[in-house]
Motif scaffolding. Structure first.
Motif, PDB file in Angstrom:
ATOM      1  N   ASP A 118       0.877  -1.173   0.000  1.00  0.00           N
ATOM      2  CA  ASP A 118       0.000   0.000   0.000  1.00  0.00           C
ATOM      3  C   ASP A 118       0.910   1.217   0.000  1.00  0.00           C
ATOM      4  OD1 ASP A 118      -1.312   2.221   1.356  1.00  0.00           O
ATOM      5  OD2 ASP A 118      -2.766   0.868   2.279  1.00  0.00           O
ATOM      6  N   ALA A 121      -0.830   6.717  -2.133  1.00  0.00           N
ATOM      7  CA  ALA A 121      -2.025   7.083  -1.371  1.00  0.00           C
ATOM      8  C   ALA A 121      -2.158   8.562  -1.016  1.00  0.00           C
ATOM      9  CB  ALA A 121      -2.089   6.232  -0.095  1.00  0.00           C
ATOM     10  N   PRO A 122      -2.075   9.446  -1.990  1.00  0.00           N
ATOM     11  CA  PRO A 122      -2.220  10.855  -1.643  1.00  0.00           C
ATOM     12  C   PRO A 122      -3.673  11.199  -1.323  1.00  0.00           C
ATOM     13  CG  PRO A 122      -2.144  10.619  -4.018  1.00  0.00           C
ATOM     14  CD  PRO A 122      -1.900   9.239  -3.446  1.00  0.00           C
ATOM     15  N   ASN A 123      -3.855  12.306  -0.643  1.00  0.00           N
ATOM     16  CA  ASN A 123      -5.208  12.780  -0.413  1.00  0.00           C
ATOM     17  C   ASN A 123      -5.597  13.614  -1.610  1.00  0.00           C
ATOM     18  OD1 ASN A 123      -5.299  11.515   2.040  1.00  0.00           O
ATOM     19  ND2 ASN A 123      -4.381  13.269   3.089  1.00  0.00           N
ATOM     20  N   HIS A 158      -4.154   3.453  -2.018  1.00  0.00           N
ATOM     21  CA  HIS A 158      -5.241   3.698  -1.052  1.00  0.00           C
ATOM     22  C   HIS A 158      -5.528   5.205  -1.031  1.00  0.00           C
ATOM     23  CE1 HIS A 158      -7.616   2.513   2.502  1.00  0.00           C
ATOM     24  NE2 HIS A 158      -7.129   3.557   3.141  1.00  0.00           N
ATOM     25  N   GLU A 256     -10.259   5.377  -0.329  1.00  0.00           N
ATOM     26  CA  GLU A 256     -10.978   5.168   0.933  1.00  0.00           C
ATOM     27  C   GLU A 256     -12.479   5.052   0.689  1.00  0.00           C
ATOM     28  OE1 GLU A 256      -9.749   7.631   4.235  1.00  0.00           O
ATOM     29  OE2 GLU A 256      -7.766   7.893   3.354  1.00  0.00           O
ATOM     30  N   ASP A 312      -9.618   2.127   7.441  1.00  0.00           N
ATOM     31  CA  ASP A 312      -8.475   1.204   7.415  1.00  0.00           C
ATOM     32  C   ASP A 312      -8.851  -0.176   7.970  1.00  0.00           C
ATOM     33  OD1 ASP A 312      -6.063   1.748   6.162  1.00  0.00           O
ATOM     34  OD2 ASP A 312      -5.487   3.245   7.651  1.00  0.00           O
ATOM     35  N   TYR A 330       2.489  -1.187   4.670  1.00  0.00           N
ATOM     36  CA  TYR A 330       1.960   0.169   4.540  1.00  0.00           C
ATOM     37  C   TYR A 330       3.148   1.124   4.449  1.00  0.00           C
ATOM     38  CZ  TYR A 330      -2.355  -1.884   6.502  1.00  0.00           C
ATOM     39  OH  TYR A 330      -3.464  -2.654   6.742  1.00  0.00           O
ATOM     40  N   VAL A 332       4.237   4.418   4.544  1.00  0.00           N
ATOM     41  CA  VAL A 332       3.679   5.709   4.975  1.00  0.00           C
ATOM     42  C   VAL A 332       4.678   6.435   5.883  1.00  0.00           C
ATOM     43  CG1 VAL A 332       1.664   6.818   6.053  1.00  0.00           C
ATOM     44  CG2 VAL A 332       1.384   4.584   4.962  1.00  0.00           C
ATOM     45  N   GLN A 336       2.936   8.918  10.938  1.00  0.00           N
ATOM     46  CA  GLN A 336       1.794   8.061  11.270  1.00  0.00           C
ATOM     47  C   GLN A 336       2.196   6.817  12.069  1.00  0.00           C
ATOM     48  OE1 GLN A 336      -1.213   7.426   8.234  1.00  0.00           O
ATOM     49  NE2 GLN A 336      -0.723   9.372   7.249  1.00  0.00           N
ATOM     50  N   PHE A 340      -0.348   3.757  13.182  1.00  0.00           N
ATOM     51  CA  PHE A 340      -0.283   2.365  12.724  1.00  0.00           C
ATOM     52  C   PHE A 340      -0.177   1.385  13.888  1.00  0.00           C
ATOM     53  CE2 PHE A 340       0.288   4.114   8.490  1.00  0.00           C
ATOM     54  CZ  PHE A 340      -0.595   3.292   7.802  1.00  0.00           C
TER      55      PHE A 340
HETATM   56  N1  ARG Z   1      -3.823   9.107   2.534  1.00  0.00           N
HETATM   57  C1  ARG Z   1      -3.001   8.934   3.693  1.00  0.00           C
HETATM   58  C2  ARG Z   1      -2.198  10.201   3.945  1.00  0.00           C
HETATM   59  O1  ARG Z   1      -1.908  10.924   3.015  1.00  0.00           O
HETATM   60  C3  ARG Z   1      -2.064   7.755   3.586  1.00  0.00           C
HETATM   61  C4  ARG Z   1      -2.752   6.412   3.450  1.00  0.00           C
HETATM   62  C5  ARG Z   1      -1.853   5.257   3.759  1.00  0.00           C
HETATM   63  N2  ARG Z   1      -2.482   3.971   3.714  1.00  0.00           N
HETATM   64  C6  ARG Z   1      -3.354   3.508   4.596  1.00  0.00           C
HETATM   65  N3  ARG Z   1      -3.921   2.351   4.393  1.00  0.00           N
HETATM   66  N4  ARG Z   1      -3.630   4.159   5.719  1.00  0.00           N
HETATM   67  O2  ARG Z   1      -1.845  10.455   5.065  1.00  0.00           O
END
Ligand code: ARG
Length: 566
Positions: A118, A121-123, A158, A256, A312, A330, A332, A336, A340
């Motif tokens: 994973d 995964a940008p917002n 993601h 998501e 998640d 993950y 990331v 975070q 996690f």
């Molecule tokens: N979109 C999240 C962010 O930018 C990261 C996601 C990572 N993956 C996950 N399954 N939580 O902070």
């Protein structure tokens, strides 16, 4: 090479059994240090205590067992009890075909269950910032590494396409939007979002409005849904373009929002199992045992809307049910880390049968060049960084003039510029903060993409001049010091890939490729390749070709491309 290493291990292990009656594993690794032979083991040091013998005596037993082995030229004991093995040139060079095999993707013959990765995964609704490149390229290189080594892999984006930010954006659009949603560029969407936050400073009611809008979106409001769809569409188009430039590929983009209809059952289960407890104002929380030292976490907001964690949890359930993975990684940001831990602990509380779960974290990005971190008060956008890399590469190419040969300067500049940026990241230990330094990244001499690309092109040029694009590997009856070093390094490719994969550390691969480049260039400078005797020439061309293969294979695992001329 594993065959030879295994053979030596087997001989030594049998001797230990015979002489001392113990079952043990004796591992041989390559040594590149002068005077330490070709293969070395420190087994005597670790076995000495168990055997109540001096390390020297144990080393002598091991050395004795190896002396008469076919292909072993010399065995010596060094320091406190290292056993160093010198191999005959024919034996060493005769192992090179094993590296050729390592260059082809392996098959999953053991039929092991897949590894899920994973990453990126940008917002959405915001352009990618330069920092987004970290998860994106670290994740992709790990996915490539696993796949190359014969693991079934599932790579997933993601995407952060669900959450309060959409409520906020919707409010901003309603208030200040002047044209149709779909006519916005990603930058215009960002401007709306920024305006929302600016206005928030003087109008606190915006926050409540934004949250309410998201709650409405979650309840299925059609206007908001259409708005949301348009925003995701705009983001995806700009993302796809960046991913293409970076050679990023996902098996699935499950944002998501994909889990929207999969959360209710999780909430129900969590409540039933007593994992989700009533929180303030009607929300739900998760508590952790004191020994875990983890702060309490919200699982569902008071207004019933879901959060990152809820999604998640549903994501994990879906992945387990769909792919029965052996692990989920993950990739990331270190920011975070606590999250996690809480996520994994919550999954544990739910009592599910879980695969190996790992937060593959990475540090922050620091800039060697001070004014890079903030540009007009905004973050440096990834696209702008890629364009700047391209521009800088173009300048270098034109400055080098005659020294660079290419019939496609633009293609080469893109390969070099983007490659430099990516390599600059992957060559650093991801667990530390990463330094972003244009000079270093684009240097032709250092541990950089241009150096790797240049070395690959040089090897290819030798092959062209030698009139053989794909010469076969031959066996050498003697080896110059430069040939010996390069041969050993090439034999270490398989183990390096395995180590980089096991530890999830791409920089182990870049370090290795850098060593190979240096060893090849030393060999190129000291040994005559094309003018050597027929037998030597054949061997040298074979090694040159293998070097090019290894560099290309390694580079591609790291998402880079290498040119045939440069
Ligand atoms: N979109 C999240 C962010 O930018 C990261 C996601 C990572 N993956 C996950 N399954 N939580 O902070």
């Amino acid at each position: 090479m594993f065959d030879l290493q295994n053979k030596l291990s087997g001989i030594c292990e049998a001797e230990m059994k015979k002489k001392f009656g113990i079952s043990t594993t004796i591992h041989f690794s390559f040594s590149l240090d002068k005077g330490r032979g070709d293969l070395t083991t420190s087994a005597a040091l670790s076995l000495a205590k168990q055997l109540k013998q001096s390390p020297q005596d144990v080393a002598k037993t091991i050395a004795q067992a190896l002396k008469s082995v076919d292909g072993v030229e010399n065995v010596s004991i060094a320091g406190p009890g290292f056993v160093n093995v010198m191999l005959a040139p024919a034996t060493l060079s005769g192992e090179l075909p094993s590296t050729l095999l390592v260059c082809s993707p392996q098959k999953n013959t053991k039929k092991t269950s897949p590894v899920i990765i994973d990453y990126s995964a940008p917002n959405v609704a915001k352009p990618l910032g330069i920092h987004h490149i970290l998860s994106t390229v670290i994740g992709q290189s790990l996915a490539n590494l696993y796949r190359h080594l014969g693991f079934d892999t599932v790579s997933i984006n993601h995407l952060g396409d669900w959450g309060t930010q959409f409520g906020k954006l919707a409010v901003a659009y309603e208030r200040w939007g002047t044209k149709k949603v779909e006519e916005h560029s990603i930058d215009e969407l960002l401007a709306l979002y920024v305006k929302f936050h600016d206005e928030l400073a003087t109008d606190a009611s915006l926050e409540t409005e934004g949250r309410a809008a998201f709650a409405k979106l979650e309840q299925g409001d059609t206007t908001l849904r259409e708005f949301w769809k348009s925003v995701v569409g705009i983001t995806m188009r700009s993302l796809d373009h960046l991913y293409e430039r970076l050679h990023i590929h996902f098996d699935h983009t499950h944002g998501e929002s994909f889990y929207e209809d999969k959360m209710a059952t999780i909430v129900k289960e969590g409540k039933k199992k007593g994992v989700f407890l009533p929180g303030e104002g009607g929300g739900l929380i998760v508590r952790f045992p004191e020994t875990d030292k983890l702060p309490t976490l919200i699982a569902l907001k008071a207004d019933g809307s879901t959060i990152y964690l809820t999604r998640d949890l549903a994501t994990a359930r879906y992945r387990i049910d769909t792919w029965h993975p052996q692990s989920i990684l993950y990739v990331v940001d270190v920011a975070q880390q606590l999250y996690f831990k809480q996520l994994f602990a919550t999954l544990g509380q739910l009592g599910w049968e879980l695969p190996h779960l790992e937060h593959v974290l990475f540090g922050r990005m620091r800039f060697a060049d001070k004014d890079m971190s903030t540009r007009k008060g905004n973050i440096l956008k990834l696209e702008a960084a890629l364009d700047e890399a391209l521009l800088r590469a173009k300048t270098i190419i034109s400055e080098r003039g005659e020294k660079i040969q290419t019939d496609d300067p633009d293609g080469l500049a893109e390969m070099m510029g983007v490659g430099a940026l990516v390599y600059g990241i992957l060559s650093q230990n991801r667990k530390m903060d990463m330094v972003f330094d244009w000079k270093k990244m684009l240097s032709f001499e250092g541990n950089s993409a241009p150096y790797l690309q240049y070395t690959h092109a040089r090897a290819k040029s030798v092959l062209r001049k030698g009139g053989e694009e794909h010469p076969a590997l031959t066996v050498a009856t003697s080896l110059s010091p430069a040939e010996r070093r390069l041969t050993k390094l090439l034999l270490m490719f398989g183990q390096t890939l395995e180590d980089a994969r096991k530890d999830h550390l791409p920089h182990k691969l870049t370090n290795y490729l850098y060593d190979v480049c240096q060893a090849f260039n030393a060999f190129y400078n000291s040994d005559d390749i094309l003018g050597a005797s027929a037998e030597q020439r054949a061997f040298r061309l074979g090694v040159t070709s293998l070097t090019a293969r290894v560099l290309k294979t390694g580079a591609e695992i790291l998402t880079l491309r290498v040119p045939d001329r440069m």
